[in-house]
Design a protein around this motif. Structure first.
Motif, PDB file in Angstrom:
ATOM      1  N   VAL A 178      38.855  15.694   1.366  1.00  0.00           N
ATOM      2  CA  VAL A 178      39.571  16.987   1.915  1.00  0.00           C
ATOM      3  C   VAL A 178      41.002  15.991   0.664  1.00  0.00           C
ATOM      4  O   VAL A 178      41.191  15.057   1.393  1.00  0.00           O
ATOM      5  N   LEU A 179      41.622  16.577  -0.360  1.00  0.00           N
ATOM      6  CA  LEU A 179      42.978  16.587  -1.094  1.00  0.00           C
ATOM      7  C   LEU A 179      43.851  17.402   0.073  1.00  0.00           C
ATOM      8  O   LEU A 179      44.413  18.556  -0.127  1.00  0.00           O
ATOM      9  N   GLU A 180      45.097  16.667   0.996  1.00  0.00           N
ATOM     10  CA  GLU A 180      45.560  18.076   1.849  1.00  0.00           C
ATOM     11  C   GLU A 180      47.069  17.240   0.933  1.00  0.00           C
ATOM     12  O   GLU A 180      47.606  16.319   1.175  1.00  0.00           O
ATOM     13  N   ARG A 181      48.192  18.381   0.456  1.00  0.00           N
ATOM     14  CA  ARG A 181      49.213  18.399  -0.042  1.00  0.00           C
ATOM     15  C   ARG A 181      50.179  17.453   1.036  1.00  0.00           C
ATOM     16  O   ARG A 181      50.948  16.484   1.021  1.00  0.00           O
ATOM     17  N   LYS A 182      50.208  17.998   2.161  1.00  0.00           N
ATOM     18  CA  LYS A 182      50.865  17.420   3.331  1.00  0.00           C
ATOM     19  C   LYS A 182      50.284  17.138   4.423  1.00  0.00           C
ATOM     20  O   LYS A 182      49.687  16.087   4.286  1.00  0.00           O
ATOM     21  N   PHE A 183      50.055  17.799   5.601  1.00  0.00           N
ATOM     22  CA  PHE A 183      49.041  17.916   6.629  1.00  0.00           C
ATOM     23  C   PHE A 183      48.372  18.847   7.516  1.00  0.00           C
ATOM     24  O   PHE A 183      47.965  19.392   7.094  1.00  0.00           O
ATOM     25  N   VAL A 184      47.182  17.668   8.231  1.00  0.00           N
ATOM     26  CA  VAL A 184      46.018  19.175   8.899  1.00  0.00           C
ATOM     27  C   VAL A 184      47.225  20.440   9.335  1.00  0.00           C
ATOM     28  O   VAL A 184      47.870  19.607   9.889  1.00  0.00           O
ATOM     29  N   GLY A 185      46.488  21.264   8.775  1.00  0.00           N
ATOM     30  CA  GLY A 185      47.064  22.184   9.314  1.00  0.00           C
ATOM     31  C   GLY A 185      48.729  22.901   9.027  1.00  0.00           C
ATOM     32  O   GLY A 185      49.351  24.169   9.534  1.00  0.00           O
ATOM     33  N   ALA A 186      49.254  22.728   7.549  1.00  0.00           N
ATOM     34  CA  ALA A 186      50.425  22.923   6.931  1.00  0.00           C
ATOM     35  C   ALA A 186      50.383  23.475   6.664  1.00  0.00           C
ATOM     36  O   ALA A 186      51.603  24.240   5.894  1.00  0.00           O
ATOM     37  N   GLY A 187      49.430  25.207   6.762  1.00  0.00           N
ATOM     38  CA  GLY A 187      49.512  26.047   5.512  1.00  0.00           C
ATOM     39  C   GLY A 187      49.816  26.295   7.126  1.00  0.00           C
ATOM     40  O   GLY A 187      50.097  26.644   8.634  1.00  0.00           O
ATOM     41  N   ALA A 188      49.009  28.230   6.636  1.00  0.00           N
ATOM     42  CA  ALA A 188      48.371  29.440   7.874  1.00  0.00           C
ATOM     43  C   ALA A 188      47.620  28.889   8.677  1.00  0.00           C
ATOM     44  O   ALA A 188      48.478  29.305   9.550  1.00  0.00           O
ATOM     45  N   SER A 189      46.444  28.272   8.535  1.00  0.00           N
ATOM     46  CA  SER A 189      45.965  27.769   9.730  1.00  0.00           C
ATOM     47  C   SER A 189      47.484  27.494  10.812  1.00  0.00           C
ATOM     48  O   SER A 189      46.852  27.884  11.888  1.00  0.00           O
ATOM     49  N   GLY A 190      47.885  26.639  10.973  1.00  0.00           N
ATOM     50  CA  GLY A 190      48.706  26.271  11.828  1.00  0.00           C
ATOM     51  C   GLY A 190      49.563  26.345  12.583  1.00  0.00           C
ATOM     52  O   GLY A 190      50.204  26.677  13.724  1.00  0.00           O
ATOM     53  N   LYS A 191      49.877  27.416  11.820  1.00  0.00           N
ATOM     54  CA  LYS A 191      50.890  28.447  12.238  1.00  0.00           C
ATOM     55  C   LYS A 191      50.389  30.567  12.765  1.00  0.00           C
ATOM     56  O   LYS A 191      51.425  31.699  13.221  1.00  0.00           O
ATOM     57  N   SER A 192      48.908  30.141  12.508  1.00  0.00           N
ATOM     58  CA  SER A 192      47.990  31.428  12.989  1.00  0.00           C
ATOM     59  C   SER A 192      48.138  31.844  14.337  1.00  0.00           C
ATOM     60  O   SER A 192      48.526  31.401  15.601  1.00  0.00           O
ATOM     61  N   GLY A 193      48.148  33.470  14.137  1.00  0.00           N
ATOM     62  CA  GLY A 193      48.427  34.118  15.739  1.00  0.00           C
ATOM     63  C   GLY A 193      46.570  33.280  15.939  1.00  0.00           C
ATOM     64  O   GLY A 193      46.660  33.890  17.033  1.00  0.00           O
ATOM     65  N   ALA A 194      45.785  33.857  15.368  1.00  0.00           N
ATOM     66  CA  ALA A 194      44.512  33.531  16.011  1.00  0.00           C
ATOM     67  C   ALA A 194      43.782  34.071  16.997  1.00  0.00           C
ATOM     68  O   ALA A 194      42.973  33.758  17.452  1.00  0.00           O
ATOM     69  N   LEU A 195      43.501  35.364  16.362  1.00  0.00           N
ATOM     70  CA  LEU A 195      42.983  36.457  17.105  1.00  0.00           C
ATOM     71  C   LEU A 195      41.762  36.587  17.268  1.00  0.00           C
ATOM     72  O   LEU A 195      41.610  36.014  15.423  1.00  0.00           O
ATOM     73  N   VAL A 196      40.291  35.818  17.550  1.00  0.00           N
ATOM     74  CA  VAL A 196      39.689  36.330  17.406  1.00  0.00           C
ATOM     75  C   VAL A 196      39.188  37.600  18.051  1.00  0.00           C
ATOM     76  O   VAL A 196      38.704  38.043  18.922  1.00  0.00           O
ATOM     77  N   ARG A 197      38.252  38.521  16.780  1.00  0.00           N
ATOM     78  CA  ARG A 197      37.788  39.570  17.277  1.00  0.00           C
ATOM     79  C   ARG A 197      36.918  39.770  16.262  1.00  0.00           C
ATOM     80  O   ARG A 197      36.691  39.333  14.789  1.00  0.00           O
ATOM     81  N   THR A 198      36.033  40.813  16.485  1.00  0.00           N
ATOM     82  CA  THR A 198      34.459  41.725  14.967  1.00  0.00           C
ATOM     83  C   THR A 198      35.318  42.917  15.116  1.00  0.00           C
ATOM     84  O   THR A 198      34.772  43.312  13.713  1.00  0.00           O
ATOM     85  N   SER A 199      36.307  43.643  15.784  1.00  0.00           N
ATOM     86  CA  SER A 199      37.274  45.142  14.782  1.00  0.00           C
ATOM     87  C   SER A 199      37.419  45.470  13.614  1.00  0.00           C
ATOM     88  O   SER A 199      38.341  45.251  13.124  1.00  0.00           O
ATOM     89  N   TYR A 200      36.702  45.057  12.286  1.00  0.00           N
ATOM     90  CA  TYR A 200      36.957  45.175  11.217  1.00  0.00           C
ATOM     91  C   TYR A 200      36.516  46.889  10.909  1.00  0.00           C
ATOM     92  O   TYR A 200      35.616  47.013  11.601  1.00  0.00           O
TER      93      TYR A 200
END
Ligand SMILES: Cc1cc2nc3c(=O)[nH]c(=O)nc-3n(C[C@H](O)[C@H](O)[C@H](O)COP(=O)(O)OP(=O)(O)OC[C@H]3O[C@@H](n4cnc5c(N)ncnc54)[C@H](O)[C@@H]3O)c2cc1C
Length: 393
Positions: A32-54
Motif C-alpha cells: 500500500v503506497l500512501e503519499r503522507k500518512f494513514v488517514g491523511a485524506g477524507a477518512s481521517g476527517k470523516s463524520g463517520a456516520l454509520v447508517r443504512t438509510s440510502y
C-alpha cells in the motif's frame, strides 16, 4: 526493482479495508503506497456516520453488509472501530410520506432494522428535538457513528499482521502501463512491478488517471463540519440525525458536543494539494442556524471547532468501484462522494472478491467506473425533494 502481487494507492479507510480483505483472501505480496500518512485524506476527517438509510438498493446493500462488521469488529477485523449504536433519526417532509414508506419497506426486505415512528416517539428518544414540521420519522436503532481513524488503523494493523506492507510518505508518481495492461507503479525512488494496481486515492485520483487518458468525471470538492458544545438545557439523549428538511446531519462527539454538517449548496471545487483546513465564519453561522432549527436550545451553543477536508465527487454522487476496462489489471474505488466511510468494510470485501474470484458477493455492476463513459449515470430512487444530495444523504 521490487515486485508485488497487488499495489494499492492510498491508505484511507477504503485502501486499508481492501488490503485487509485481499490478505485474508490469501494474496501474498500486497504493497500500500500512501503519499503522507494513514488517514491523511477524507477518512481521517470523516463524520463517520454509520447508517443504512440510502435512497437506493445498491448502497443500502453495501451499508448493511458493513454494519455487520461494525457490530462484530473485534471478531471480524480486530482492534477497535469506535462504533456507537446511538440510533439514527431521519427527517423528511410530510409530503414525502409515500416515498418514505416504500423506501423503508425496501430496507426492511433487505434486512435493515428500521421503522417509521411518530414525532412524539422521536421526541421521547431526544427531548431537545423540534418536531412540529414532521409527521413521521424514520428510526434505525442500530445506526450511529464510529471513529474513522480507529477504523482505518485497525484495518491497517490487521492487514499488516497478515504481511501487507504499508509505505507512508511514499507518493505514487505514475502508474506504469505496457500495451493494454498495468505493469506497476513508479514512486519517487523506485518502480514496483505488479499485475494488479488499485487506485483508492480519494480527492487525488485524477492526478493518477489523467496521464493514462482516463476521465471518470471526478471533481475534488471541499467539505466542512463544525462542532458545538451542548448548552446546559440540552438533553444528553443525543442520537445521530439525518435531516433532509434542513439539509443537515449531526452526531454526538466528545461526550458533550454535536458534530454538524450542513449541505445546502454545491460544495466548492478545490485543489487537494492546497486547501484551507480551517473554517470560515459564514459556515459556522450557517451550521448554528440549521442546527437550531432542529434543536432550538442549541442557539445558545458555544462553537468549539471544526475542519475542512477534500473529498472526491463522482458525476452521479455514487462511488465508482471496480475494473477500469481500458487497462487490464487496473481497478479503482474512486469518487467517494462524501459517503463511503460507512460502506468501506463491504467495499474492501467486494473489491477483493472481484479481483481474486472475478465476481463479488454484492453486485458491483451499478458502481462500475465505466458508467460515466457509457453515459449510464444513475440517481437515487428516493430523493425527498433534494435533486442531488451531497454529504447529508
Ligand atoms: C467532512 C466529511 C464528513 C463525512 N461524513 C461521512 C459520514 O458521515 N459517513 C460516511 O460514510 N462518509 C462520510 N464522509 C466520506 C468518507 O469520509 C469518505 O468517503 C471516505 O473516507 C473515503 O475513503 P477513501 O479511503 O476512499 O479515501 P481517502 O480517505 O481520501 O484516502 C485516500 C488516500 O490516498 C492517498 N493518496 C492520494 N494520492 C496518492 C498518491 N499519488 N500516492 C499515494 N497515496 C495517495 C491520500 O493521501 C489519502 O490518504 C465524509 C467526508 C467528509 C470530508
Amino acid at each position: 526493482m521490487t515486485t508485488a502481487d497487488v499495489i494499492i494507492i492510498g491508505a484511507g479507510v477504503n485502501g486499508a479495508s481492501t488490503a485487509f480483505h485481499l490478505a485474508q483472501a490469501g494474496v501474498k505480496r500486497i504493497v500500500v503506497l500512501e503519499r503522507k500518512f494513514v488517514g491523511a485524506g477524507a477518512s481521517g476527517k470523516s463524520g463517520a456516520l454509520v447508517r443504512t438509510s440510502y435512497g437506493n438498493k445498491p448502497e443500502t446493500e453495501l451499508a448493511l453488509e458493513s454494519l455487520t462488521y461494525f457490530k462484530h469488529w473485534k471478531d471480524l477485523v480486530g482492534g477497535k472501530c469506535g462504533y456507537r449504536p446511538v440510533g439514527l433519526l431521519l427527517f423528511t417532509r410530510p409530503q414525502d410520506r409515500e416515498d418514505l414508506e416504500t423506501n423503508v419497506a425496501l430496507h426492511q426486505q433487505l434486512g435493515v432494522n428500521t421503522r417509521i415512528i411518530t414525532p412524539a416517539e422521536a421526541q421521547a428518544l431526544d427531548p431537545s428535538l423540534y418536531v412540529d414540521d414532521v409527521t413521521h420519522v424514520v428510526y434505525e436503532p442500530e445506526s450511529g457513528f464510529a471513529d474513522p481513524n480507529a477504523t482505518t488503523y485497525s484495518f491497517m494493523q490487521a492487514a499488516s499482521a497478515q504481511g501487507v506492507e504499508f509505505r507512508t510518505d511514499t507518493p505514487a508518481v505514475r502508474i506504469i502501463i505496457e500495451g493494454e495492461r498495468v505493469k506497476g507503479v513508479a514512486t519517487a525512488h523506485e518502480t514496483i512491478e505488479a499485475p494488479v494496481v488499485i487506485v483508492i486515492a480519494g480527492a487525488w485520483a485524477n492526478q493518477l488517471f489523467a496521464p493514462l487518458g482516463l476521465d471518470l468525471g471526478l471533481i475534488p470538492r471541499r467539505a466542512r463540519v463544525s462542532v458545538f458544545r451542548w448548552p446546559y438545557q440540552r438533553s444528553p439523549q443525543h442520537l445521530t440525525y439525518l435531516d433532509r428538511i434542513n439539509r443537515m446531519w449531526a452526531r454526538p462527539i466528545d461526550g458533550n458536543c454535536t458534530l454538524v454538517g450542513v449541505d445546502r449548496e454545491q460544495l466548492p471545487t478545490g485543489d487537494p494539494d492546497d486547501y484551507a483546513e480551517g473554517l470560515e465564519q459564514d459556515y459556522i453561522a450557517l451550521c448554528r442556524e440549521y442546527l437550531s432549527k432542529r434543536f432550538p436550545g442549541m442557539q445558545a451553543s458555544p462553537m468549539r471547532g471544526g475542519w475542512a477536508c477534500m473529498l472526491m465527487d463522482s458525476p452521479d454522487g455514487h462511488p465508482m468501484i471496480g475494473a477500469l476496462p481500458a487497462y487490464q489489471g487496473l481497478y479503482c474505488m474512486a469518487g467517494d462522494s462524501g459517503t463511503s466511510f460507512k460502506t468501506a468494510p463491504a467495499i474492501g470485501k467486494c473489491l477483493s472478491e472481484l479481483i481474486t474470484r472475478g465476481s463479488s458477493s454484492i453486485d458491483l455492476t451499478p458502481f462500475r467506473p465505466s458508467r460515466f463513459a457509457e453515459n449510464a449515470l444513475w440517481q437515487d430512487d428516493f430523493r425527498y425533494g433534494i435533486e442531488r444530495a451531497r454529504i447529508s444523504r
